[in-house]
Write a protein that holds these residues in place. Structure first.
Motif, PDB file in Angstrom:
ATOM      1  N   UNK A 175      -7.390   2.739  -7.490  1.00  0.00           N
ATOM      2  CA  UNK A 175      -7.957   2.073  -8.656  1.00  0.00           C
ATOM      3  C   UNK A 175      -6.875   1.470  -9.545  1.00  0.00           C
ATOM      4  N   UNK A 176      -5.669   2.010  -9.433  1.00  0.00           N
ATOM      5  CA  UNK A 176      -4.551   1.505 -10.222  1.00  0.00           C
ATOM      6  C   UNK A 176      -3.681   0.539  -9.410  1.00  0.00           C
ATOM      7  N   UNK A 177      -4.157   0.185  -8.209  1.00  0.00           N
ATOM      8  CA  UNK A 177      -3.460  -0.814  -7.408  1.00  0.00           C
ATOM      9  C   UNK A 177      -2.495  -0.282  -6.379  1.00  0.00           C
ATOM     10  N   UNK A 178      -2.515   1.027  -6.119  1.00  0.00           N
ATOM     11  CA  UNK A 178      -1.578   1.624  -5.161  1.00  0.00           C
ATOM     12  C   UNK A 178      -2.331   2.174  -3.952  1.00  0.00           C
ATOM     13  N   UNK A 179      -1.966   1.680  -2.778  1.00  0.00           N
ATOM     14  CA  UNK A 179      -2.599   2.140  -1.535  1.00  0.00           C
ATOM     15  C   UNK A 179      -1.522   2.547  -0.548  1.00  0.00           C
ATOM     16  N   UNK A 180      -1.703   3.700   0.066  1.00  0.00           N
ATOM     17  CA  UNK A 180      -0.714   4.188   1.015  1.00  0.00           C
ATOM     18  C   UNK A 180      -0.762   3.396   2.310  1.00  0.00           C
ATOM     19  N   UNK A 181       0.390   3.256   2.936  1.00  0.00           N
ATOM     20  CA  UNK A 181       0.449   2.568   4.225  1.00  0.00           C
ATOM     21  C   UNK A 181       0.300   3.532   5.398  1.00  0.00           C
ATOM     22  N   UNK A 182       0.106   4.830   5.108  1.00  0.00           N
ATOM     23  CA  UNK A 182      -0.096   5.824   6.175  1.00  0.00           C
ATOM     24  C   UNK A 182      -0.918   6.973   5.615  1.00  0.00           C
ATOM     25  N   UNK A 183      -2.225   6.776   5.626  1.00  0.00           N
ATOM     26  CA  UNK A 183      -3.112   7.765   5.025  1.00  0.00           C
ATOM     27  C   UNK A 183      -3.040   9.115   5.733  1.00  0.00           C
ATOM     28  N   UNK A 184      -2.946   9.106   7.056  1.00  0.00           N
ATOM     29  CA  UNK A 184      -2.875  10.372   7.800  1.00  0.00           C
ATOM     30  C   UNK A 184      -1.644  11.173   7.381  1.00  0.00           C
ATOM     31  N   UNK A 185      -0.515  10.481   7.231  1.00  0.00           N
ATOM     32  CA  UNK A 185       0.710  11.160   6.797  1.00  0.00           C
ATOM     33  C   UNK A 185       0.552  11.713   5.389  1.00  0.00           C
ATOM     34  N   UNK A 186      -0.144  10.973   4.525  1.00  0.00           N
ATOM     35  CA  UNK A 186      -0.348  11.426   3.155  1.00  0.00           C
ATOM     36  C   UNK A 186      -1.158  12.712   3.128  1.00  0.00           C
ATOM     37  N   UNK A 187      -2.175  12.807   3.970  1.00  0.00           N
ATOM     38  CA  UNK A 187      -2.967  14.027   4.009  1.00  0.00           C
ATOM     39  C   UNK A 187      -2.146  15.215   4.507  1.00  0.00           C
ATOM     40  N   UNK A 188      -1.200  14.949   5.393  1.00  0.00           N
ATOM     41  CA  UNK A 188      -0.334  16.034   5.868  1.00  0.00           C
ATOM     42  C   UNK A 188       0.626  16.472   4.776  1.00  0.00           C
ATOM     43  N   UNK A 189       1.181  15.507   4.038  1.00  0.00           N
ATOM     44  CA  UNK A 189       2.049  15.811   2.903  1.00  0.00           C
ATOM     45  C   UNK A 189       2.007  14.632   1.940  1.00  0.00           C
ATOM     46  N   UNK A 190       1.536  14.851   0.709  1.00  0.00           N
ATOM     47  CA  UNK A 190       1.331  13.746  -0.246  1.00  0.00           C
ATOM     48  C   UNK A 190       2.641  13.212  -0.806  1.00  0.00           C
ATOM     49  N   UNK A 191       3.256  12.333  -0.074  1.00  0.00           N
ATOM     50  CA  UNK A 191       4.572  11.794  -0.419  1.00  0.00           C
ATOM     51  C   UNK A 191       4.415  10.446  -1.118  1.00  0.00           C
ATOM     52  N   UNK A 192       4.934  10.292  -2.348  1.00  0.00           N
ATOM     53  CA  UNK A 192       4.842   8.997  -3.030  1.00  0.00           C
ATOM     54  C   UNK A 192       5.622   7.901  -2.322  1.00  0.00           C
ATOM     55  N   UNK A 193       6.483   8.266  -1.404  1.00  0.00           N
ATOM     56  CA  UNK A 193       7.213   7.268  -0.644  1.00  0.00           C
ATOM     57  C   UNK A 193       6.364   6.517   0.358  1.00  0.00           C
ATOM     58  N   UNK A 194       5.102   6.920   0.500  1.00  0.00           N
ATOM     59  CA  UNK A 194       4.209   6.286   1.476  1.00  0.00           C
ATOM     60  C   UNK A 194       3.434   5.102   0.891  1.00  0.00           C
TER      61      UNK A 194
END
Length: 307
Positions: A186-205
């Motif tokens: 909603x603030x304009x930020x979308x991860x380029x690897x959602x599966x990786x984010x679910x494994x570990x929520x890294x802002x670098x994604x």
């Protein structure tokens, strides 16, 4: 030709994941109870400072022994004071991201880094033999059982730290991370690897350029490797972290979303829960080893004149 890298500390704690590396390693904010009182974390039972004091004293005695045998290099470059080898067991709100909007703007997802002493590298078999003997002599000067207790307590630290952050992350559950992703989107930020984010929520994604500290001169150093010599590499100076402007913006959004979705509170509640479980699982070792490591730490301080 025998090559020996001489560590600055006797052993190294494991690091756990990208956000653990962003942690403020000081004793910061702890969870509060319903009345707003700060609550001591269960991991406070682990005597990391005592372990660091034992490590430092053993190293100082070892290095003085080497200097007496004609090898002053280690003594000249060692740290000026002990450090807790398990800072990742000290959890604050900043462990999981910025703890305020001001902090997010200033630091992004990074933190300043302390200076690191240079590596001492041996290509001298006489140095190697002296180092091994001095190390054993240093342990014995601490106490007859100091070496055994130290390594047993270090193993205990690993037993607490290795599963800790991963367990907290797993118990957060997919639904909470979906809420965070939705808020960030909603603030304009979308991860380029959602599966990786679910494994570990890294802002670098999120494809945002991340800032960095100053260049580390030790990273590109290569010893010459001349037989019969002992080489000292460059020290790593204290480094100031400077986030990119985009990183600071993401960090502000990250802080707000964690706060507004309730994830920040949920995560700290789970920190307490997971810590209690790990302390209970290792209760017998903590009960047995805590008084021993504290006693050896006192002996260590007396031995090097810091009592």
């Amino acid at each position: 030709m025998k090559k020996k890298w001489c560590a600055v500390v006797a052993a190294a704690a494991l690091t756990l994941g990208p956000l653990a590396a962003c942690s403020d390693q000081g004793v910061g904010a702890t969870p509060a109870d319903a009345a707003g009182q700060q609550v001591e974390q269960p991991f406070a039972i682990f005597r990391g400072a005592s372990l660091g004091a034992v490590d430092y004293a053993q190293l100082k005695v070892l290095n003085q022994c080497l200097a007496d045998k004609g090898y002053p290099q280690n003594l000249q470059v060692m740290l000026a004071a002990p450090r807790n080898p398990f800072p990742q067991l000290i959890v604050t709100e900043k462990t999981f991201g910025p703890a305020s909007e001001e902090e997010a703007r200033r630091d992004g997802f990074g933190q300043d880094e302390p200076a690191i002493p240079p590596s001492v590298v041996s290509f001298d078999p006489n140095y190697d033999r002296a180092s091994e003997q001095c190390s054993e002599d240093a342990w014995k000067k601490l106490s007859a059982n100091a070496k055994k207790v130290y390594y047993s307590y270090f193993d205990l630290g690993n037993s607490l730290s290795m599963p800790f952050h991963l367990t907290v992350n797993e118990r957060m559950g997919r639904a909470r991370w979906t809420k965070l992703l939705s808020c960030l989107a909603d603030k304009g930020y979308r991860t380029n690897d959602e599966d990786a984010f679910y494994r570990f929520p890294d802002p670098g994604l999120f494809g945002v350029p991340i800032g960095a500290g100053a260049e580390d001169p030790a990273a590109s150093w290569t010893p010459k490797g001349v037989p019969g010599t002992v080489e000292v590499g460059p020290a790593t100076p204290a480094r100031k972290y400077r986030p990119s402007a985009q990183e600071s913006d993401l960090a502000v959004a990250w802080f707000r979303c964690r706060r507004d979705t309730g994830i920040a509170k949920d995560q700290m509640d789970l920190v307490m829960q997971v810590q209690r479980g790990l302390v209970a699982k290792n209760e017998s070792e903590l009960t047995e080893l805590n008084p021993q490591i504290e006693q050896i730490a006192k002996q260590a301080a007396t031995l090097i004149g810091q009592a």
